[in-house]
Scaffold this active site. Structure first.
Site, PDB file in Angstrom:
ATOM      1  N   HIS A  86     -29.416   4.910 -28.353  1.00 11.62           N
ATOM      2  CA  HIS A  86     -28.320   4.176 -29.006  1.00 11.62           C
ATOM      3  C   HIS A  86     -28.680   2.692 -29.145  1.00 11.62           C
ATOM      4  CE1 HIS A  86     -23.886   3.484 -29.734  1.00 11.62           C
ATOM      5  NE2 HIS A  86     -24.263   2.267 -29.370  1.00 11.62           N
ATOM      6  N   GLU A  87     -29.140   2.096 -28.045  1.00 13.09           N
ATOM      7  CA  GLU A  87     -29.414   0.662 -28.066  1.00 13.09           C
ATOM      8  C   GLU A  87     -30.699   0.316 -28.813  1.00 13.09           C
ATOM      9  OE1 GLU A  87     -27.065  -1.256 -27.447  1.00 13.09           O
ATOM     10  OE2 GLU A  87     -25.765   0.063 -26.288  1.00 13.09           O
TER      11      GLU A  87
END
Length: 199
Positions: free
Chosen positions: A101-102
Site C-alpha cells: 500500500h505504502e
C-alpha cells in the site's frame, strides 16, 4: 500523507471508526523479520523496481518497523520512507499489505508533481493505493464484515477506506474528501501504473 489504516481508528493522519482491540501484536524485532520476508514478495520487488526506474532511490532502511502512537498500520513519509507500525499488527500478511500500500503511495509521490498539502492529491493517491494493493480484495472485506454482495464491493471498499484515511488529516474534511473523490474518481481509480492492470 495518508496512512494505511487498520480498518481503522481516527488519528491526526488517518480517519475511521475505532477497530476492535488487538489481542496480541508483534514486537519491532518480529516485524523487522516479516519486513525482510515481505521484501522478497514479487509485488513488493516490482514496486521497488519501478520506484528506482522513476528516479527515486530506495535505501536499505526505506521500510522500517516502528512502534506508532496512532492506531494505524503504517505510513509513507516523504524523504524518509515507510513506517510499519509493529505494535498495531498481528500477522505477516498485514506487514506485507502495508508495504505494498505504502509503496504505491511512494511511487505516486515519485512519479507525479505530488503536493502532500493538497487534499485532491492525497485522495487520488489513497484511491490508487487501496485499489492496487489488494486492500479491498473480497476475502479481506469479508473478514472485516463489510461485504454485502459481490457486485460493487471493490469500489465501495476503496471509497470507504480512502475517506477513512484522508478525512483524518488536518488538511481535509470529510466533505473535502468526498468532493475530491467525485472530481478524480474515474482518473485515479483507473490509473493502474506501474501495473498494466489492477492486480
Amino acid at each position: 500523507m495518508g496512512d494505511a489504516n487498520l480498518g481503522s481508528k481516527p488519528s491526526p493522519d488517518a480517519g475511521g471508526s475505532p477497530p476492535p482491540p488487538i489481542s496480541e501484536t508483534m514486537t519491532v524485532a518480529e516485524c523487522e523479520d516479516f519486513i525482510k520476508e515481505s521484501l522478497r514478495n514479487p509485488t513488493v520487488r516490482f514496486l521497488k523496481e519501478h520506484l528506482e526506474k522513476s528516479g527515486c532511490s530506495i535505501g536499505t532502511n526505506f521500510v522500517r518497523a516502528v512502534n506508532c502512537k496512532e492506531r494505524i498500520a503504517g505510513r509513507y513519509v516523504r524523504g524518509s520512507g515507510i513506517d510499519v507500525c509493529s505494535n498495531n499488527l498481528e500477522f505477516n500478511d498485514e506487514v506485507q499489505q502495508v508495504i505494498i500500500h505504502e509503496l504505491i503511495r511512494a511511487y505516486d509521490d515519485c512519479r507525479a508533481n505530488f503536493d502532500c498539502n493538497d487534499c485532491v492529491h492525497l485522495t487520488c493517491s489513497e484511491i490508487r493505493a487501496n485499489q492496487l494493493s489488494g486492500d479491498c480484495h473480497y476475502k479481506r472485506e469479508l473478514l472485516r464484515g463489510h461485504v454485502k454482495s459481490m457486485k460493487g464491493h471493490g469500489q465501495e471498499c476503496v471509497k470507504r477506506r480512502t475517506l477513512q484515511a484522508v478525512a483524518g488529516t488536518p488538511l481535509c474534511s470529510k466533505i473535502a474528501v468526498k468532493d475530491a473523490m467525485e472530481a478524480v474518481w474515474d482518473t485515479c481509480y483507473n490509473d493502474t501504473a506501474p501495473f498494466d492492470r489492477a492486480p
